[in-house]
Design an enzyme around this catalytic site. Sequence first.
Site, PDB file in Angstrom:
ATOM      1  N   SER A 104      88.843  37.285  36.004  1.00  0.00           N
ATOM      2  CA  SER A 104      88.211  36.466  34.975  1.00  0.00           C
ATOM      3  C   SER A 104      89.006  36.656  33.677  1.00  0.00           C
ATOM      4  O   SER A 104      89.102  37.771  33.172  1.00  0.00           O
ATOM      5  CB  SER A 104      86.765  36.938  34.792  1.00  0.00           C
TER       6      SER A 104
ATOM      7  N   LYS B  83      89.537  32.683  37.142  1.00  0.00           N
ATOM      8  CA  LYS B  83      88.427  32.127  36.356  1.00  0.00           C
ATOM      9  C   LYS B  83      88.845  32.086  34.894  1.00  0.00           C
ATOM     10  O   LYS B  83      89.297  33.093  34.336  1.00  0.00           O
ATOM     11  CB  LYS B  83      87.196  32.999  36.572  1.00  0.00           C
TER      12      LYS B  83
ATOM     13  N   LYS C 296      87.739  31.263  31.000  1.00  0.00           N
ATOM     14  CA  LYS C 296      86.620  31.060  30.082  1.00  0.00           C
ATOM     15  C   LYS C 296      86.911  29.823  29.242  1.00  0.00           C
ATOM     16  O   LYS C 296      88.047  29.634  28.778  1.00  0.00           O
ATOM     17  CB  LYS C 296      86.468  32.293  29.178  1.00  0.00           C
TER      18      LYS C 296
ATOM     19  N   ASP D 273      84.356  29.017  33.356  1.00  0.00           N
ATOM     20  CA  ASP D 273      83.052  29.616  33.020  1.00  0.00           C
ATOM     21  C   ASP D 273      82.778  29.348  31.544  1.00  0.00           C
ATOM     22  O   ASP D 273      83.541  29.776  30.677  1.00  0.00           O
ATOM     23  CB  ASP D 273      83.077  31.129  33.290  1.00  0.00           C
TER      24      ASP D 273
ATOM     25  N   GLU E  13      81.048  27.300  36.030  1.00  0.00           N
ATOM     26  CA  GLU E  13      79.995  28.323  35.984  1.00  0.00           C
ATOM     27  C   GLU E  13      79.186  28.200  34.693  1.00  0.00           C
ATOM     28  O   GLU E  13      79.758  28.100  33.602  1.00  0.00           O
ATOM     29  CB  GLU E  13      80.663  29.707  36.071  1.00  0.00           C
TER      30      GLU E  13
ATOM     31  N   ASP F  82      75.028  31.587  36.698  1.00  0.00           N
ATOM     32  CA  ASP F  82      75.190  33.010  36.382  1.00  0.00           C
ATOM     33  C   ASP F  82      73.968  33.438  35.554  1.00  0.00           C
ATOM     34  O   ASP F  82      72.943  33.856  36.109  1.00  0.00           O
ATOM     35  CB  ASP F  82      76.528  33.211  35.641  1.00  0.00           C
TER      36      ASP F  82
ATOM     37  N   LYS G 257      75.165  39.072  40.314  1.00  0.00           N
ATOM     38  CA  LYS G 257      75.525  40.350  39.694  1.00  0.00           C
ATOM     39  C   LYS G 257      74.306  41.250  39.870  1.00  0.00           C
ATOM     40  O   LYS G 257      73.264  40.977  39.270  1.00  0.00           O
ATOM     41  CB  LYS G 257      75.791  40.178  38.192  1.00  0.00           C
TER      42      LYS G 257
ATOM     43  N   GLY H  27      81.013  40.092  37.709  1.00  0.00           N
ATOM     44  CA  GLY H  27      81.226  41.401  37.101  1.00  0.00           C
ATOM     45  C   GLY H  27      80.785  41.372  35.655  1.00  0.00           C
ATOM     46  O   GLY H  27      80.589  40.300  35.070  1.00  0.00           O
TER      47      GLY H  27
HETATM   48  O1  OSB Z   1      80.089  35.420  32.452  1.00  0.00           O
HETATM   49  O2  OSB Z   1      80.830  36.357  34.181  1.00  0.00           O
HETATM   50  C1  OSB Z   1      80.618  36.390  32.976  1.00  0.00           C
HETATM   51  C2  OSB Z   1      82.035  39.622  31.468  1.00  0.00           C
HETATM   52  C3  OSB Z   1      81.055  39.923  30.545  1.00  0.00           C
HETATM   53  C4  OSB Z   1      79.987  39.065  30.405  1.00  0.00           C
HETATM   54  C5  OSB Z   1      79.903  37.899  31.169  1.00  0.00           C
HETATM   55  C6  OSB Z   1      80.873  37.612  32.121  1.00  0.00           C
HETATM   56  C7  OSB Z   1      81.980  38.460  32.238  1.00  0.00           C
HETATM   57  C8  OSB Z   1      83.114  38.211  33.124  1.00  0.00           C
HETATM   58  C9  OSB Z   1      83.976  39.408  33.506  1.00  0.00           C
HETATM   59  O3  OSB Z   1      83.469  37.103  33.454  1.00  0.00           O
HETATM   60  C10 OSB Z   1      84.001  39.707  34.966  1.00  0.00           C
HETATM   61  C11 OSB Z   1      84.622  41.059  35.253  1.00  0.00           C
HETATM   62  O4  OSB Z   1      83.912  42.090  35.197  1.00  0.00           O
HETATM   63  O5  OSB Z   1      85.825  41.088  35.504  1.00  0.00           O
HETATM   64 MG    MG Z   2      79.669  34.017  33.969  1.00  0.00          MG
END
Ligand code: OSB
Ligand code: MG
Length: 369
Positions: free
Chosen positions: A135, A161, A163, A188, A214, A239, A263, A291
């Site tokens: 991510s 992924k 952001k 995401d 997402e 999520d 999660k 995660g």
């Molecule tokens: O939206 O999935 C998410 C990390 C912190 C808060 C929200 C998210 C995330 C990640 C990181 O996308 C995923 C990872 O732990 O590598």
């Molecule tokens: Mg997310």
Amino acid sequence: MAQITRAVLREVPLRLKEFFEISSGGTQARRAVLLTLEADGAAGWSECVAGETPGYSYETTETAWHVLTRWLLPELVGSEFGDGRNLRPAPWLRGHPMARAAIEMAGWDLEARRRGVSLRELLGGRVNAVPVGVSIGLQKSDGDLLARVAGYLAEGYRKIKLKIKPGRDVEMLRAVRDRFPDAPLMADANSAYALEDDLPRLRELDDLGLMMIEQPLHHEDLLDHALLQSRIDTPVCLDESIRSPGDARLALRLRAGRIVNIKPGRVGGLRASVAIHDACRDAGWPVWCGGMLESGIGRAHNVALATLPGFTIPGDISNSSRYWEEDIVRPEFEMVDGMMPVPDGHGIGVQPRIDRIEALTTRMEVFEA
Ligand code: OSB
Ligand code: MG
């Protein structure tokens, strides 16, 4: 029956190698909250996933610390249990699934260690490695992003992924897609869009060949996600909106998407994660394990969960070295060919580096029966 004789809650500040930015804010210093539960001479470990700010959910490091130390742990310690997978203190307490999950997940690790099996075995997972992705936070420029994507694809990650947020979305994603026509890409938004304003923008995603989008909309609005899914082809993945098996059942009934990011730390623990996995499987929705920038302790729980058969999409489970200069477990997590090996030792299968954890601890509370 056994008794929880001792609980230790620690705050351990960890510094991410790279600032991680999402639509609602960024993280550099991760304040890991680690829980150890002791019974029968065994110890179970977990990590609370609450963030430093209430930018992902209302829970934060501080609210989790408060709920755990004031309510959950005092009620748990000294109590008798038959199976560590069933630790559910304070059923009267509303909300706070991240705080609650810390106890539930430490209970699973404890139970696996008492039985001398791995957490994967206790969960019923059959595979010894799981496909993983990465991510990538919002970057300063498209050039920086393209360089990172190239690097992670070369390392072998099986899902990339990205952001996004308003102003950094379709054009940015198109630049990545043009450069990597066949890459398994997804986006995401962490709830940064609104259906009434942004539907035309979100429909533009349909040309980009994304695996999914997402959590595009409000963190509590399943109905709008259902309306959006009926108007776009890109699969919607939920999520933030899924905080319990009940949320998942409602999402399935409403067709508020086609995929769920599970999660365990967000939904109240591993039992709830399995229930969501099972409900999605019955409905034909694939799931994957997300995660929360966990250390190796939280990540070990995620890896074990991702061995269940419905986890057909690569998880947000990256190498320890992608997050930290040094992890707090041994061995560190390191994928092979885009697959993360599942530790096969007892419990979570990796050893918390207790000396290092103690040296880093800035806050600790101990509860004894
Ligand atoms: O939206 O999935 C998410 C990390 C912190 C808060 C929200 C998210 C995330 C990640 C990181 O996308 C995923 C990872 O732990 O590598
Ligand atoms: Mg997310």
